[in-house]
Design an enzyme around this catalytic site. Structure first.
Site, PDB file in Angstrom:
ATOM      1  N   CYS A 181       5.437   0.583   1.147  1.00  0.00           N
ATOM      2  CA  CYS A 181       4.088   0.887   0.670  1.00  0.00           C
ATOM      3  C   CYS A 181       3.052  -0.002   1.352  1.00  0.00           C
ATOM      4  O   CYS A 181       2.889  -1.176   0.996  1.00  0.00           O
ATOM      5  CB  CYS A 181       4.019   0.728  -0.852  1.00  0.00           C
ATOM      6  SG  CYS A 181       2.372   1.041  -1.527  1.00  0.00           S
ATOM      7  N   CYS A 208       0.213  -1.261  -0.878  1.00  0.00           N
ATOM      8  CA  CYS A 208       0.614  -2.369  -1.755  1.00  0.00           C
ATOM      9  C   CYS A 208       0.727  -3.673  -0.975  1.00  0.00           C
ATOM     10  O   CYS A 208       0.309  -4.728  -1.445  1.00  0.00           O
ATOM     11  CB  CYS A 208       1.977  -2.113  -2.399  1.00  0.00           C
ATOM     12  SG  CYS A 208       2.235  -0.446  -2.991  1.00  0.00           S
ATOM     13  N   ASP A 209       1.335  -3.622   0.196  1.00  0.00           N
ATOM     14  CA  ASP A 209       1.772  -4.856   0.843  1.00  0.00           C
ATOM     15  C   ASP A 209       1.083  -5.190   2.172  1.00  0.00           C
ATOM     16  O   ASP A 209       1.306  -6.270   2.719  1.00  0.00           O
ATOM     17  CB  ASP A 209       3.301  -4.797   1.069  1.00  0.00           C
ATOM     18  CG  ASP A 209       4.047  -4.678  -0.265  1.00  0.00           C
ATOM     19  OD1 ASP A 209       3.580  -5.283  -1.248  1.00  0.00           O
ATOM     20  OD2 ASP A 209       5.064  -3.973  -0.321  1.00  0.00           O
TER      21      ASP A 209
END
Ligand code: NDP
Length: 313
Positions: free
Chosen positions: A137, A140-141
Site C-alpha cells: 500500500c 499507507c507507507d
C-alpha cells in the site's frame, strides 16, 4: 450436528469495517455477533506504522490500532468470536451462515466485512521483509520513503496510480512491469510515462528483494535478455492486485467479475434484503482503513433501519 443460534445482526470480518459496524450496531442495541475470520484485525495486523488514520496524531502500529477498535466494539457489547464463516444460504428472509461447521447462525441482518487480501509475488524475501520496506500500500507507507529510491511491481491501474503517488514523495521510482505493455488505462499509463522520476523496467521480473532487517535493494531479471541487474531501493511496493474475500457469497450476492460485491451507490445494500457489504470486500478503489471504517458505520446504520422496517427492532 450443528447448533442453531438466532441473532439480529451478524457481522462477518474484523477489520476496521467490521469493528466499526460492531461499535454502531452495539450502541443501537442490535446485540451484534461478530466472527473474526482467520486473521482477527485483518490486513492492518500485517502492517507496521499507521500515520494516516485520523485521531492518532503520533501514528500507531497497525496491530495496536486494531486492538483499540476491538476494545471499543466490545465496550458496547459486540459479541466478538474467533471463527470462520464457511457457507451461507441467503434464500429466505432469515439469512443462514455456517461457522466452523459447528454453528448455524440465523440472522435477520448480515454485514459482510470480509475484506480483501493483497496478492504477493511469493518470494521468501518478500515475506521476511514485509513491513520492513516491503508493502502492498503506497498510500499507507510511501511517506516512510521520502526522498528515497523505491520500486513498485505491477502494471494495472493501482500500480500506475501508486507509482505516480510515490513519484511525488520519493526521489526515484522503478516500475517493474512483466510484459512489454501495461494493463492500466491509457491516461494512467501516459501519466506514468511522462513522469521524469519514474523509470519503467519493461519485461522484468523480481528475482529477489535484498536486505537483512530492512530492504536495501532488489535483483531484477530482464525476461527477454536474461540480463540481471541490482536496483538500490529502500522501499519495495507490490501492486499486482487484490482478491476480495467474497467466495462464499458468490451464489447469492451480485459481484463484479473480480469478486467485489456490488452495493447500491451511496449505501451498503446488496441485492439481498438485509445483507450489507462494507469495507474492502466492496471497494477496489480507495481501500483505506478510514474509508473502510466509514462504510462499516453505513452497514450498521443500514442494518438498524432494515430491522426497524421489518419490525424486528
Ligand atoms: P489488476 O488485476 O488490474 O492488475 C494487476 C497487475 O499486476 C497487472 O498489470 C499484472 O500484469 C500484474 N501482475 C499480476 N501478477 C503479477 C506477478 N506475479 N508479477 C508481476 N506482475 C504481476 O489489479 P489492480 O489492483 O491494478 O486493479 C484492480 C481493479 O481496480 C481494476 O479493475 C482497476 O481498473 C481498478 N482500479 C481502478 C482505479 C481507478 O479507477 N482510479 C484505481 C485502482 C484500481 P499483467 O498485465 O501482465 O497481467
Amino acid at each position: 450436528m450443528s447448533t442453531i443460534e438466532k441473532v439480529e445482526c451478524l457481522i462477518i470480518g474484523s477489520g476496521p469495517a467490521g469493528y466499526t459496524a460492531g461499535i454502531y450496531a452495539a450502541r443501537a442495541g442490535l446485540k451484534p455477533v461478530m466472527y473474526t475470520g482467520m486473521q482477527p484485525g485483518g490486513q492492518l495486523t500485517i502492517t507496521t506504522e499507521v500515520e494516516n488514520y485520523p485521531g492518532y496524531p503520533k501514528g500507531i502500529q497497525g496491530p495496536e490500532m486494531m486492538e483499540d477498535f476491538k476494545a471499543q466494539a466490545e465496550r458496547f457489547g459486540t459479541d466478538i468470536r474467533f471463527g470462520y464463516a464457511s457457507k451461507v444460504d441467503f434464500t429466505g428472509p432469515v439469512h443462514k451462515v455456517w461457522v466452523d461447521e459447528t454453528t448455524e447462525i440465523h440472522a435477520n441482518t448480515v454485514v459482510i466485512a470480509t475484506g480483501a487480501s493483497a496478492k504477493w509475488l511469493g518470494l521468501p524475501s518478500e515475506q521476511r521483509l514485509n513491513g520492513f520496506g516491503v508493502s502492498a500500500c503506497a498510500v499507507c507507507d510511501g511517506f516512510f520513503f521520502k526522498q528515497q529510491d523505491v520500486a513498485i511491481v505491477g502494471a494495472g491501474d493501482t500500480a500506475a496510480e501508486e507509482a505516480t503517488y510515490l513519484s511525488k514523495i520519493c526521489k526515484k521510482v522503478y516500475m517493474i512491469v512483466r510484459r512489454s505493455e501495461m494493463r492500466a488505462s491509457k491516461a494512467m499509463q501516459e501519466r506514468v510515462k511522462n513522469t521524469p522520476n519514474i523509470e519503467i523496467l519493461w519485461d522484468s521480473e523480481t528475482k529477489e528483494i535484498l536486505g537483512e532487517k530492512a530492504v536495501d535493494g532488489a535483483l531484477i531479471t530482464n525476461l527477454k535478455t536474461g540480463e540481471e541487474r541490482k536496483i538500490n531501493v529502500t522501499g519495495f511496493f507490490v501492486a499486482i492486485g487484490h482478491t476480495p474475500n467474497t467466495q462464499i457469497f458468490k451464489d447469492w450476492i451480485t459481484m463484479d467479475e473480480q469478486g467485489y460485491i456490488e452495493t447500491i451507490p451511496g449505501t451498503s445494500k446488496t441485492n439481498i434484503k438485509g445483507v450489507f457489504a462494507v469495507g474492502d470486500a466492496q471497494d477496489k478503489v480507495y481501500r483505506q482503513a478510514v474509508t473502510a471504517a466509514g462504510s462499516g458505520c453505513m452497514g450498521a446504520l443500514d442494518a438498524e433501519r432494515y430491522l426497524a422496517e421489518i419490525g424486528v427492532h
